[in-house]
Scaffold this motif. Structure first.
Motif, PDB file in Angstrom:
ATOM      1  N   MET A  65      33.472  53.517  40.288  1.00  0.00           N
ATOM      2  CA  MET A  65      32.944  53.154  41.602  1.00  0.00           C
ATOM      3  C   MET A  65      33.860  52.374  42.528  1.00  0.00           C
ATOM      4  O   MET A  65      33.481  52.104  43.667  1.00  0.00           O
ATOM      5  N   ALA A  66      35.042  51.970  42.075  1.00  0.00           N
ATOM      6  CA  ALA A  66      35.907  51.168  42.940  1.00  0.00           C
ATOM      7  C   ALA A  66      36.174  51.898  44.251  1.00  0.00           C
ATOM      8  O   ALA A  66      36.486  53.083  44.260  1.00  0.00           O
ATOM      9  N   TYR A  67      36.017  51.181  45.316  1.00  0.00           N
ATOM     10  CA  TYR A  67      36.256  51.657  46.675  1.00  0.00           C
ATOM     11  C   TYR A  67      35.289  52.749  47.138  1.00  0.00           C
ATOM     12  O   TYR A  67      35.533  53.408  48.132  1.00  0.00           O
ATOM     13  N   HIS A  68      34.168  52.912  46.417  1.00  0.00           N
ATOM     14  CA  HIS A  68      33.104  53.807  46.876  1.00  0.00           C
ATOM     15  C   HIS A  68      31.930  53.012  47.424  1.00  0.00           C
ATOM     16  O   HIS A  68      31.032  53.581  48.038  1.00  0.00           O
ATOM     17  N   ASP A  69      31.931  51.700  47.157  1.00  0.00           N
ATOM     18  CA  ASP A  69      30.811  50.862  47.533  1.00  0.00           C
ATOM     19  C   ASP A  69      31.343  49.453  47.798  1.00  0.00           C
ATOM     20  O   ASP A  69      31.999  48.870  46.938  1.00  0.00           O
ATOM     21  N   ASN A  70      31.069  48.925  48.981  1.00  0.00           N
ATOM     22  CA  ASN A  70      31.649  47.629  49.366  1.00  0.00           C
ATOM     23  C   ASN A  70      31.233  46.486  48.453  1.00  0.00           C
ATOM     24  O   ASN A  70      32.070  45.663  48.074  1.00  0.00           O
ATOM     25  N   ALA A  71      29.957  46.419  48.096  1.00  0.00           N
ATOM     26  CA  ALA A  71      29.490  45.317  47.252  1.00  0.00           C
ATOM     27  C   ALA A  71      30.117  45.384  45.861  1.00  0.00           C
ATOM     28  O   ALA A  71      30.527  44.367  45.299  1.00  0.00           O
ATOM     29  N   ILE A  72      30.211  46.585  45.316  1.00  0.00           N
ATOM     30  CA  ILE A  72      30.822  46.769  43.994  1.00  0.00           C
ATOM     31  C   ILE A  72      32.315  46.448  44.060  1.00  0.00           C
ATOM     32  O   ILE A  72      32.857  45.752  43.192  1.00  0.00           O
ATOM     33  N   THR A  73      32.983  46.925  45.100  1.00  0.00           N
ATOM     34  CA  THR A  73      34.411  46.651  45.260  1.00  0.00           C
ATOM     35  C   THR A  73      34.659  45.152  45.359  1.00  0.00           C
ATOM     36  O   THR A  73      35.589  44.630  44.733  1.00  0.00           O
ATOM     37  N   THR A  74      33.831  44.457  46.114  1.00  0.00           N
ATOM     38  CA  THR A  74      33.965  42.997  46.239  1.00  0.00           C
ATOM     39  C   THR A  74      33.793  42.328  44.885  1.00  0.00           C
ATOM     40  O   THR A  74      34.577  41.451  44.510  1.00  0.00           O
ATOM     41  N   PHE A  75      32.785  42.746  44.129  1.00  0.00           N
ATOM     42  CA  PHE A  75      32.582  42.190  42.790  1.00  0.00           C
ATOM     43  C   PHE A  75      33.824  42.431  41.927  1.00  0.00           C
ATOM     44  O   PHE A  75      34.314  41.525  41.253  1.00  0.00           O
ATOM     45  N   LEU A  76      34.324  43.665  41.909  1.00  0.00           N
ATOM     46  CA  LEU A  76      35.470  44.015  41.072  1.00  0.00           C
ATOM     47  C   LEU A  76      36.727  43.246  41.480  1.00  0.00           C
ATOM     48  O   LEU A  76      37.479  42.777  40.618  1.00  0.00           O
ATOM     49  N   GLU A  77      36.948  43.104  42.780  1.00  0.00           N
ATOM     50  CA  GLU A  77      38.113  42.352  43.243  1.00  0.00           C
ATOM     51  C   GLU A  77      37.997  40.877  42.867  1.00  0.00           C
ATOM     52  O   GLU A  77      38.977  40.261  42.442  1.00  0.00           O
ATOM     53  N   ASN A  78      36.800  40.302  43.004  1.00  0.00           N
ATOM     54  CA  ASN A  78      36.589  38.903  42.611  1.00  0.00           C
ATOM     55  C   ASN A  78      36.799  38.724  41.114  1.00  0.00           C
ATOM     56  O   ASN A  78      37.394  37.739  40.668  1.00  0.00           O
ATOM     57  N   ASN A  79      36.312  39.671  40.329  1.00  0.00           N
ATOM     58  CA  ASN A  79      36.498  39.614  38.881  1.00  0.00           C
ATOM     59  C   ASN A  79      37.994  39.659  38.539  1.00  0.00           C
ATOM     60  O   ASN A  79      38.481  38.882  37.725  1.00  0.00           O
ATOM     61  N   LYS A  80      38.714  40.583  39.171  1.00  0.00           N
ATOM     62  CA  LYS A  80      40.161  40.688  38.941  1.00  0.00           C
ATOM     63  C   LYS A  80      40.858  39.395  39.322  1.00  0.00           C
ATOM     64  O   LYS A  80      41.683  38.875  38.561  1.00  0.00           O
ATOM     65  N   ASN A  81      40.505  38.832  40.472  1.00  0.00           N
ATOM     66  CA  ASN A  81      41.150  37.608  40.932  1.00  0.00           C
ATOM     67  C   ASN A  81      40.901  36.438  39.971  1.00  0.00           C
ATOM     68  O   ASN A  81      41.815  35.650  39.700  1.00  0.00           O
TER      69      ASN A  81
END
Length: 193
Positions: free
Chosen positions: A113-129
């Protein structure tokens, strides 16, 4: 008068997390969620909102579980290199629990789902950070204390380790041989010394 919830929300999140972890977001139907929880659709929608909102809550619960496990393991470490090894060992234990490892729910979500959904992408980027930040702190301290070489910056090594951890979790889906997985960990950590 509004209805009072008569179920354990944490248990429902746990049950639904297992479903999403098994099937992914897109392949999970509301009927799958109903079947896993024993709740009717209206209870699920009234308590959790949409399937999407419930998925985000499940991702957060999954992340919290691993953050707690990391905290416990990192406290046991005698030095930063050992702490990094403990992180890999934690994932190794998860992989070896079952001969049909599902991989990491967050890594799976990234590929689905990365980059298919803004809320999911934000969660994934925060997790990575957060993960990269934790690894940067460990590597930086390890370099200062002489446990980790300084051939690369602590930022470069942290991103390398983040990538290695993600790859290790994906590899664990197909490889369940303990010795082979331990060799991957050894090879990865050897880069740092």
């Amino acid at each position: 008068m509004p209805k009072v919830e008569t179920f354990d929300k944490e248990l429902v999140i746990s049950q639904v997390t297992n479903v999403f972890h098994d099937k992914g977001f897109n392949a999970t139907s509301m009927q799958d969620i109903v079947d896993a929880t024993g709740l009717n659709r209206s209870s699920i929608y009234n308590s959790f909102g949409s399937k999407h909102a419930l998925f985000l809550q499940c991702l957060q619960a999954y992340q919290n579980k691993y953050n707690s496990l990391f905290s416990v393991e990192l406290l046991k470490a005698a030095n930063p290199l050992e702490a990094i090894n403990f992180i890999f060992d934690l994932y190794l234990k998860e992989i070896l629990k079952s001969n049909k490892d599902k991989g990491c729910m967050i890594v799976n979500c990234t590929s689905e789902m990365a980059y298919h959904d803004n809320a999911i992408t934000t969660f994934l980027e925060n997790n990575k950070n957060k993960m990269v930040g934790m690894l940067e702190d460990l590597v930086n301290k390890g370099q200062e204390d002489g446990y980790i070489n300084t051939e690369k910056t602590f930022e470069d090594y942290a991103l390398y380790l983040f990538s290695a951890i993600q790859g290790f979790r994906m590899t664990g889906i197909l490889v369940s041989d303990r010795d082979k997985l331990k060799n991957i960990i050894h090879t990865t950590l050897q880069t740092l010394t």
